[in-house]
Design a protein around this motif. Structure first.
Motif, PDB file in Angstrom:
ATOM      1  N   ARG A  31       0.991  -1.258  -0.008  1.00 14.66           N
ATOM      2  CA  ARG A  31       0.040   0.057  -0.075  1.00 14.66           C
ATOM      3  C   ARG A  31       1.053   1.335   0.032  1.00 14.66           C
ATOM      4  O   ARG A  31       2.126   1.205   0.433  1.00 14.66           O
ATOM      5  CB  ARG A  31      -0.863   0.109   1.147  1.00 14.66           C
ATOM      6  N   LYS A  32       0.469   2.313  -0.386  1.00 15.44           N
ATOM      7  CA  LYS A  32       0.886   3.624  -0.290  1.00 15.44           C
ATOM      8  C   LYS A  32       0.068   4.640   0.648  1.00 15.44           C
ATOM      9  O   LYS A  32      -1.508   4.398   0.286  1.00 15.44           O
ATOM     10  CB  LYS A  32       1.084   4.431  -1.845  1.00 15.44           C
ATOM     11  N   ALA A  33       0.696   5.072   1.506  1.00 16.36           N
ATOM     12  CA  ALA A  33      -0.323   5.919   2.376  1.00 16.36           C
ATOM     13  C   ALA A  33       0.051   7.452   2.415  1.00 16.36           C
ATOM     14  O   ALA A  33       1.221   7.645   2.405  1.00 16.36           O
ATOM     15  CB  ALA A  33      -0.021   5.423   3.948  1.00 16.36           C
ATOM     16  N   ALA A  34      -1.037   8.156   2.702  1.00 13.93           N
ATOM     17  CA  ALA A  34      -0.752   9.719   3.076  1.00 13.93           C
ATOM     18  C   ALA A  34      -1.512   9.934   4.200  1.00 13.93           C
ATOM     19  O   ALA A  34      -2.787   9.429   4.578  1.00 13.93           O
ATOM     20  CB  ALA A  34      -1.348  10.359   2.043  1.00 13.93           C
ATOM     21  N   LEU A  35      -0.923  10.696   5.270  1.00 16.33           N
ATOM     22  CA  LEU A  35      -1.488  11.299   6.409  1.00 16.33           C
ATOM     23  C   LEU A  35      -1.784  12.508   6.760  1.00 16.33           C
ATOM     24  O   LEU A  35      -0.839  13.521   6.314  1.00 16.33           O
ATOM     25  CB  LEU A  35      -0.272  10.506   7.671  1.00 16.33           C
ATOM     26  N   ALA A  36      -2.414  12.940   7.377  1.00 17.98           N
ATOM     27  CA  ALA A  36      -2.851  14.258   7.952  1.00 17.98           C
ATOM     28  C   ALA A  36      -3.309  14.039   9.400  1.00 17.98           C
ATOM     29  O   ALA A  36      -4.131  13.439   9.880  1.00 17.98           O
ATOM     30  CB  ALA A  36      -4.085  14.836   7.249  1.00 17.98           C
ATOM     31  N   GLN A  62       1.176  15.663   6.241  1.00 19.91           N
ATOM     32  CA  GLN A  62       1.005  16.715   6.677  1.00 19.91           C
ATOM     33  C   GLN A  62       0.336  16.929   8.283  1.00 19.91           C
ATOM     34  O   GLN A  62      -0.394  16.195   8.678  1.00 19.91           O
ATOM     35  CB  GLN A  62      -0.150  17.489   5.789  1.00 19.91           C
ATOM     36  N   VAL A  63       0.552  18.301   8.712  1.00 18.20           N
ATOM     37  CA  VAL A  63       0.190  18.371  10.090  1.00 18.20           C
ATOM     38  C   VAL A  63      -0.314  19.956  10.020  1.00 18.20           C
ATOM     39  O   VAL A  63       0.238  20.868  10.311  1.00 18.20           O
ATOM     40  CB  VAL A  63       1.555  18.466  11.131  1.00 18.20           C
ATOM     41  N   PRO A  64      -1.595  20.344   9.689  1.00 24.97           N
ATOM     42  CA  PRO A  64      -2.258  21.206   9.518  1.00 24.97           C
ATOM     43  C   PRO A  64      -2.854  21.704  10.996  1.00 24.97           C
ATOM     44  O   PRO A  64      -3.863  21.616  11.499  1.00 24.97           O
ATOM     45  CB  PRO A  64      -3.422  21.221   8.677  1.00 24.97           C
ATOM     46  N   TYR A  65      -1.954  22.308  11.847  1.00 25.53           N
ATOM     47  CA  TYR A  65      -1.871  22.463  13.209  1.00 25.53           C
ATOM     48  C   TYR A  65      -3.001  23.674  13.888  1.00 25.53           C
ATOM     49  O   TYR A  65      -3.822  23.395  14.420  1.00 25.53           O
ATOM     50  CB  TYR A  65      -0.770  22.347  13.874  1.00 25.53           C
ATOM     51  N   ASP A  66      -2.650  24.675  13.308  1.00 22.22           N
ATOM     52  CA  ASP A  66      -3.345  25.873  13.462  1.00 22.22           C
ATOM     53  C   ASP A  66      -5.101  25.690  12.744  1.00 22.22           C
ATOM     54  O   ASP A  66      -4.825  25.161  11.984  1.00 22.22           O
ATOM     55  CB  ASP A  66      -2.620  27.317  12.967  1.00 22.22           C
ATOM     56  N   ALA A  67      -5.734  26.396  13.436  1.00 21.60           N
ATOM     57  CA  ALA A  67      -7.109  26.549  13.015  1.00 21.60           C
ATOM     58  C   ALA A  67      -7.412  26.683  11.542  1.00 21.60           C
ATOM     59  O   ALA A  67      -7.992  26.312  10.784  1.00 21.60           O
ATOM     60  CB  ALA A  67      -8.017  27.187  13.747  1.00 21.60           C
ATOM     61  N   SER A  93      -9.673  14.048   2.553  1.00 22.94           N
ATOM     62  CA  SER A  93      -8.981  15.095   1.950  1.00 22.94           C
ATOM     63  C   SER A  93      -7.506  14.533   1.455  1.00 22.94           C
ATOM     64  O   SER A  93      -7.113  14.643   0.480  1.00 22.94           O
ATOM     65  CB  SER A  93      -8.955  16.284   2.690  1.00 22.94           C
ATOM     66  N   VAL A  94      -6.929  13.909   2.412  1.00 19.27           N
ATOM     67  CA  VAL A  94      -5.457  13.591   1.997  1.00 19.27           C
ATOM     68  C   VAL A  94      -5.579  12.428   1.239  1.00 19.27           C
ATOM     69  O   VAL A  94      -4.596  12.208   0.441  1.00 19.27           O
ATOM     70  CB  VAL A  94      -4.807  13.087   3.350  1.00 19.27           C
ATOM     71  N   LEU A  95      -6.464  11.535   1.191  1.00 21.09           N
ATOM     72  CA  LEU A  95      -6.682  10.375   0.210  1.00 21.09           C
ATOM     73  C   LEU A  95      -6.823  10.988  -1.209  1.00 21.09           C
ATOM     74  O   LEU A  95      -6.322  10.434  -2.423  1.00 21.09           O
ATOM     75  CB  LEU A  95      -7.886   9.583   0.326  1.00 21.09           C
ATOM     76  N   GLY A 110      -5.736   6.848   2.702  1.00 17.55           N
ATOM     77  CA  GLY A 110      -5.541   8.112   3.485  1.00 17.55           C
ATOM     78  C   GLY A 110      -5.995   8.010   4.987  1.00 17.55           C
ATOM     79  O   GLY A 110      -6.922   7.444   5.385  1.00 17.55           O
ATOM     80  N   LEU A 111      -5.272   8.536   5.746  1.00 21.53           N
ATOM     81  CA  LEU A 111      -5.395   8.407   7.288  1.00 21.53           C
ATOM     82  C   LEU A 111      -5.601  10.038   7.803  1.00 21.53           C
ATOM     83  O   LEU A 111      -4.533  10.829   7.463  1.00 21.53           O
ATOM     84  CB  LEU A 111      -4.332   7.837   8.053  1.00 21.53           C
TER      85      LEU A 111
END
Length: 395
Positions: A31-36, A62-67, A93-95, A110-111
Motif C-alpha cells: 500500500r501507499k499511504a498519506a497522513l494528515a 501533513q500537520v495542519p495544526y493551526d485552525a 482530503s489526504v486520500l 488516506g489517514l
C-alpha cells in the motif's frame, strides 16, 4: 464497537522489536499511504520513518495544526477540530490529494487523525483522539478517551502516535493489535465502519440528506451549509448559469454554491452515473450541493437562512396556486414556512415563450411575501439561452 479486555492484554511497545517488525511489515504491505494529523500524534510520522523502507509506504504527511491551516487543508472550517467527523474529512482530503500524486492503479490509504491532549491551559473536555482511514474498501474510524491526569503531554503524544500506526496497519491489511490495547482497562475505546459506499450512493439510498461536491472533486458529508444557493438541473451547465452565479455573488457579497436535487416531485431519482456527469461539469468552477430536496420548502429546511437564486419563471410558479394543486392555502403555507426558515429569493430576468422579458415586477407577488423576493437588475444579468434550447440543438 467497544473494545474488550482481551484487546489490551499484549501491549506492543513502540521501542520493542515487535513494534519495529510491525512497521517493516507495514512498509512491505504494497500500500501507499498519506497522513494528515492535527492536535497530537505527529510522532507517528517519525515512528514510520525510523524503520528503514518508509518510502515504500509513505507518500506524504501533513500537520495542519493551526485552525486556519486546518480550514485551508479541508476547504471548510470544521464544527469541531477534535471529532470523528473531522478525522474522516481529513482522511478523505489526504486520500484525494494522494490520488493526484501516484499512478491510477495504486492501492491507496488516506489517514486523518485529530486529538485533544494535555495543554498549558486546563482542558474542560475529555482527553481523546479520533483516527480515521479511507481506502478502496471504505471508511472507518476509532476513538480513544484517556483518563485525565494519568499521563503527561509526552505520554499522551506517544500513545496517540502509537494508535495512529496501529490504525494505519489495520487500513493496510496488516495484522496488528487494536489501538485500544494502548489504553488502560478503565479507559474507553471504540471503532466503527463509517461507510462502504460512495457518498452519492449514500445520498440515493437516503442514508444522508446532502453531499457537497467540492470544486476539486472531493465529496464531503459535513461541509458548512452555504447561504447563497443556485438550484437547478444543469442539464447541461452553460455560460449563462455561471454569469448569473457571478452576478448573485457580487450582489450578495457571499460565495455561491449550486444545488441539484437527486429526487424530483414527479420523476424517478437521477441515476448515480447521471449525477456524477452533472457534477463533473463544475470541476474547478464551484461547489455543488447534492440533496434530496426537490421543493423550495424542503430546500429551506435543509439550508436555513439561505437565499435561492432563481429565474422569474420559477418565482411566478412559487406564488401561483396552480402549482400547488390550485390550493391557495397550500401556497401560503409553503411561503410561510420558507419565510420562517429565513429563506429568500434573488430573481433574475427570463425570456418567456413569446420572447417577452419577464422580471420580478411582472409577477403578482402577494404583498405579505414581497420581502421574500428581490431582483437582479437586467443590466446586471441577462442571458436568453436556456439548457432546454441547448439540448434541443443537440449541443
Amino acid at each position: 464497537m467497544q473494545s474488550s479486555a482481551s484487546d489490551r492484554t499484549h501491549v506492543m511497545r513502540p521501542s520493542g522489536a515487535a513494534w519495529q517488525q510491525l512497521i517493516s511489515t507495514l512498509h512491505a504491505s504494497g500500500r501507499k499511504a498519506a497522513l494528515a494529523i492535527t492536535g497530537g500524534g505527529s510522532g507517528a510520522v517519525g515512528e514510520l520513518l525510523r524503520v528503514p523502507g518508509g518510502s515504500r509506504l509513505l507518500i506524504e504527511a501533513q500537520v495542519p495544526y493551526d485552525a486556519l491551516a486546518l480550514e485551508a487543508f479541508l476547504g471548510f472550517a470544521p464544527a469541531q477540530a477534535c471529532s470523528a467527523d473531522t478525522a474522516i474529512a481529513m482522511a478523505r482530503s489526504v486520500l484525494a490529494r494522494a490520488a493526484r500524486l501516484v499512478a491510477a492503479d495504486t492501492d491507496l490509504v488516506g489517514l486523518g487523525a485529530t486529538a485533544a491532549l494535555v495543554s498549558d491551559r486546563p482542558r474542560k473536555g475529555e482527553h481523546r483522539f479520533h483516527v480515521a482511514y479511507a481506502n478502496s474498501a471504505g471508511i472507518a474510524h476509532c476513538t480513544g478517551v484517556m483518563a485525565k491526569g494519568r499521563r503527561d503531554r509526552g505520554a499522551e503524544e506517544d500513545l496517540v502516535s502509537g494508535a495512529i500506526v496501529l490504525w494505519l496497519a489495520h487500513a493496510c491489511g496488516v495484522a496488528a493489535p487494536s489501538p485500544g490495547s494502548l489504553l488502560d482497562a478503565d479507559e474507553h475505546f471504540e471503532q466503527t465502519v463509517v461507510a462502504t459506499s460512495e457518498p452519492i450512493d449514500q445520498l440515493l439510498a437516503g442514508e444522508v440528506d446532502r453531499v457537497t461536491a467540492q470544486p476539486d472533486g472531493q465529496m464531503v458529508l459535513s461541509a458548512p451549509r452555504p447561504l447563497l444557493l443556485f438550484p437547478g438541473s444543469f442539464n447541461p451547465l452553460h455560460a449563462g448559469h455561471l454569469l448569473l452565479a457571478r452576478a448573485a455573488e457580487e450582489i450578495r457579497q457571499q460565495p455561491l454554491a449550486f444545488e441539484i436535487s437527486v429526487t424530483n416531485v414527479d420523476k424517478p431519482p437521477l441515476a448515480g452515473d447521471t449525477i456524477r456527469q452533472r457534477v463533473a461539469q463544475f470541476a474547478r468552477k464551484a461547489p455543488v450541493e447534492l440533496t434530496r430536496a426537490p421543493t423550495f420548502v424542503e430546500k429551506s429546511r435543509l439550508f436555513q437562512h439561505a437565499t435561492f437564486v432563481i429565474g422569474a419563471d420559477t418565482a411566478e410558479r412559487l406564488v401561483s396556486p396552480k402549482y400547488y394543486g390550485d390550493d391557495e392555502v397550500r401556497m401560503h403555507d409553503a411561503l410561510e414556512e420558507i419565510a420562517s426558515a429565513g429563506g429568500s429569493f434573488l430573481v433574475a430576468v427570463r425570456i418567456d415563450a413569446a420572447a417577452h422579458v419577464r422580471t420580478l415586477s411582472d409577477i403578482p407577488v402577494p404583498r405579505r411575501y414581497a420581502d421574500l423576493f428581490s431582483e437582479i437588475p437586467e443590466h446586471r444579468f441577462r442571458v436568453d439561452t436556456s439548457s432546454s434550447e441547448i439540448r434541443a440543438r443537440g449541443m
